[in-house]
Design an enzyme around this catalytic site. Sequence first.
Site, short mmCIF file in Angstrom:
data_model
loop_
_atom_site.label_atom_id
_atom_site.label_comp_id
_atom_site.label_asym_id
_atom_site.label_seq_id
_atom_site.Cartn_x
_atom_site.Cartn_y
_atom_site.Cartn_z
N GLY A 23 -63.19 6.76 48.99
CA GLY A 23 -62.47 7.40 47.88
C GLY A 23 -62.00 6.40 46.86
O GLY A 23 -60.94 6.55 46.25
N ARG A 78 -61.65 6.19 42.05
CA ARG A 78 -60.52 6.38 41.14
C ARG A 78 -59.24 6.44 41.98
O ARG A 78 -59.27 6.31 43.20
CB ARG A 78 -60.69 7.68 40.33
N SER A 113 -50.34 12.32 53.87
CA SER A 113 -49.61 12.88 52.73
C SER A 113 -48.29 13.41 53.26
O SER A 113 -48.18 13.73 54.45
CB SER A 113 -50.43 14.03 52.14
N TYR A 126 -55.62 21.86 53.41
CA TYR A 126 -55.27 20.47 53.09
C TYR A 126 -54.14 19.98 54.02
O TYR A 126 -54.22 18.90 54.59
CB TYR A 126 -54.85 20.38 51.62
N LYS A 131 -54.26 16.96 56.84
CA LYS A 131 -53.42 15.76 56.77
C LYS A 131 -52.58 15.60 58.03
O LYS A 131 -52.29 14.48 58.45
CB LYS A 131 -52.55 15.80 55.50
N1 LIG Z 1 -52.27 12.09 44.44
C1 LIG Z 1 -51.32 12.49 45.25
O1 LIG Z 1 -50.26 13.01 44.82
C2 LIG Z 1 -51.44 12.29 46.73
C3 LIG Z 1 -50.30 12.52 47.53
C4 LIG Z 1 -50.40 12.35 48.90
C5 LIG Z 1 -51.60 11.94 49.46
N2 LIG Z 1 -52.69 11.72 48.67
C6 LIG Z 1 -53.93 11.29 49.31
O2 LIG Z 1 -54.32 10.06 48.77
C7 LIG Z 1 -55.74 9.93 48.86
C8 LIG Z 1 -56.30 9.57 47.49
O3 LIG Z 1 -55.95 10.62 46.60
P1 LIG Z 1 -56.05 10.49 45.01
O4 LIG Z 1 -54.87 11.19 44.47
O5 LIG Z 1 -56.36 9.09 44.63
O6 LIG Z 1 -57.33 11.46 44.79
P2 LIG Z 1 -58.48 11.45 43.69
O7 LIG Z 1 -58.00 10.86 42.43
O8 LIG Z 1 -59.01 12.83 43.67
O9 LIG Z 1 -59.58 10.47 44.35
C9 LIG Z 1 -60.24 10.88 45.53
C10 LIG Z 1 -61.40 9.96 45.78
O10 LIG Z 1 -62.09 10.42 46.97
C11 LIG Z 1 -63.47 10.57 46.67
N3 LIG Z 1 -64.06 11.57 47.56
C12 LIG Z 1 -63.75 12.88 47.63
N4 LIG Z 1 -64.51 13.48 48.56
C13 LIG Z 1 -65.31 12.51 49.08
C14 LIG Z 1 -66.31 12.52 50.09
N5 LIG Z 1 -66.68 13.63 50.73
N6 LIG Z 1 -66.92 11.34 50.40
C15 LIG Z 1 -66.59 10.21 49.75
N7 LIG Z 1 -65.65 10.14 48.79
C16 LIG Z 1 -65.02 11.29 48.46
C17 LIG Z 1 -63.48 10.95 45.18
O11 LIG Z 1 -64.69 10.69 44.53
P3 LIG Z 1 -65.91 11.76 44.49
O12 LIG Z 1 -65.32 13.08 44.14
O13 LIG Z 1 -66.82 11.18 43.48
O14 LIG Z 1 -66.50 11.73 45.86
C18 LIG Z 1 -62.41 9.99 44.66
O15 LIG Z 1 -62.97 8.69 44.48
C19 LIG Z 1 -56.23 11.27 49.40
O16 LIG Z 1 -56.41 11.16 50.79
C20 LIG Z 1 -55.09 12.22 49.10
O17 LIG Z 1 -55.08 13.32 49.98
C21 LIG Z 1 -52.64 11.89 47.31
#
Ligand SMILES: NC(=O)c1ccc[n+]([C@@H]2O[C@H](COP(=O)([O-])OP(=O)(O)OC[C@H]3O[C@@H](n4cnc5c(N)ncnc54)[C@H](OP(=O)(O)O)[C@@H]3O)[C@@H](O)[C@H]2O)c1
Length: 257
Positions: free
Chosen positions: A28, A31, A155, A171, A175
């Site tokens: 992931g 970005r 999360s 989701y 988690k």
């Molecule tokens: N943002 C928040 O508020 C928040 C809060 C708590 C936890 N989190 C957790 O933090 C982590 C990162 O989140 P983020 O906010 O940075 O999300 P994001 O901006 O949507 O980035 C997610 C990344 O995962 C990749 N991805 C998704 N499905 C995939 C797959 N099947 N295989 C390989 N890569 C995959 C996406 O790229 P592609 O779509 O190109 O594959 C992207 O690079 C996640 O686990 C999320 O649940 C986020």
Amino acid sequence: MVRTAPAQVPRRRVIDMCLQEKIVIITGAGRGIGEACARLCLSEGARVALISRTTQEVEAAARRLDPAGENTLALTGDVGDEQAVADLFNRVAERWSGLDGLVNCAAIFRQDEFSRMPLEHWNEVLRVNLTGTFLTCREAFRRLTTGGAIVNISSLSGVPGVEKFPGFAAYNVSKYGVLGLTEILAVEGQPRGIRVNCVSPGAVDTAMLKQAAPDLPPVMRPEEVAETVVFLLSGRAGAINGANIILSGSPRPRAGK
Ligand SMILES: NC(=O)c1ccc[n+]([C@@H]2O[C@H](COP(=O)([O-])OP(=O)(O)OC[C@H]3O[C@@H](n4cnc5c(N)ncnc54)[C@H](OP(=O)(O)O)[C@@H]3O)[C@@H](O)[C@H]2O)c1
């Protein structure tokens, strides 16, 4: 009375090239939090394999972080696909021998009122978020023959007792699963020198937050999550295994405002 100037204390970074020569895989990483983790790992001396499904995005992230491409490898693949995960780890092994760390950031969400949630949405979220974490952790366990560190991103949605938002049943459950997997892998990894920890952030300023909860103000930046992740990967966290670090943050403006 003669005043003496305060002693000049040299500024010292808390984490100082703590991942020198380490090889780290980050899923992931195209970005958001994954990219921020990759950036900090590189600045701490690691070589980093960045993985996501969108070739253009993950390659652009790698170029931004390491224009010469000496210390990065951008790979495209789906973490929820068993063969793809094996192939991705093989590609990393072809480029660099050995493996020291894994960060599981890849995740997706689907928002559905529960009684209308299609089974495909439930299955897809669990396949990527939970089975994907299982597959990459299992592959890492096979290859971390001299020990290492894994950091899984859960999360606040996966932490019992914390307020939940409607529509995110799949989701949330995924988690919770990541947290449970972390606990048991910490036990199984301990005799082999593999530490497995979890980081559970609140709202982070990323594309996922903007899509999932456009009205929810972010309480931290991806770089702040990365600080904890890199600490847990490093030898400085050598005594920490099976922990879940909750990052509650505090309200702040969105990036670019
Ligand atoms: N943002 C928040 O508020 C928040 C809060 C708590 C936890 N989190 C957790 O933090 C982590 C990162 O989140 P983020 O906010 O940075 O999300 P994001 O901006 O949507 O980035 C997610 C990344 O995962 C990749 N991805 C998704 N499905 C995939 C797959 N099947 N295989 C390989 N890569 C995959 C996406 O790229 P592609 O779509 O190109 O594959 C992207 O690079 C996640 O686990 C999320 O649940 C986020």
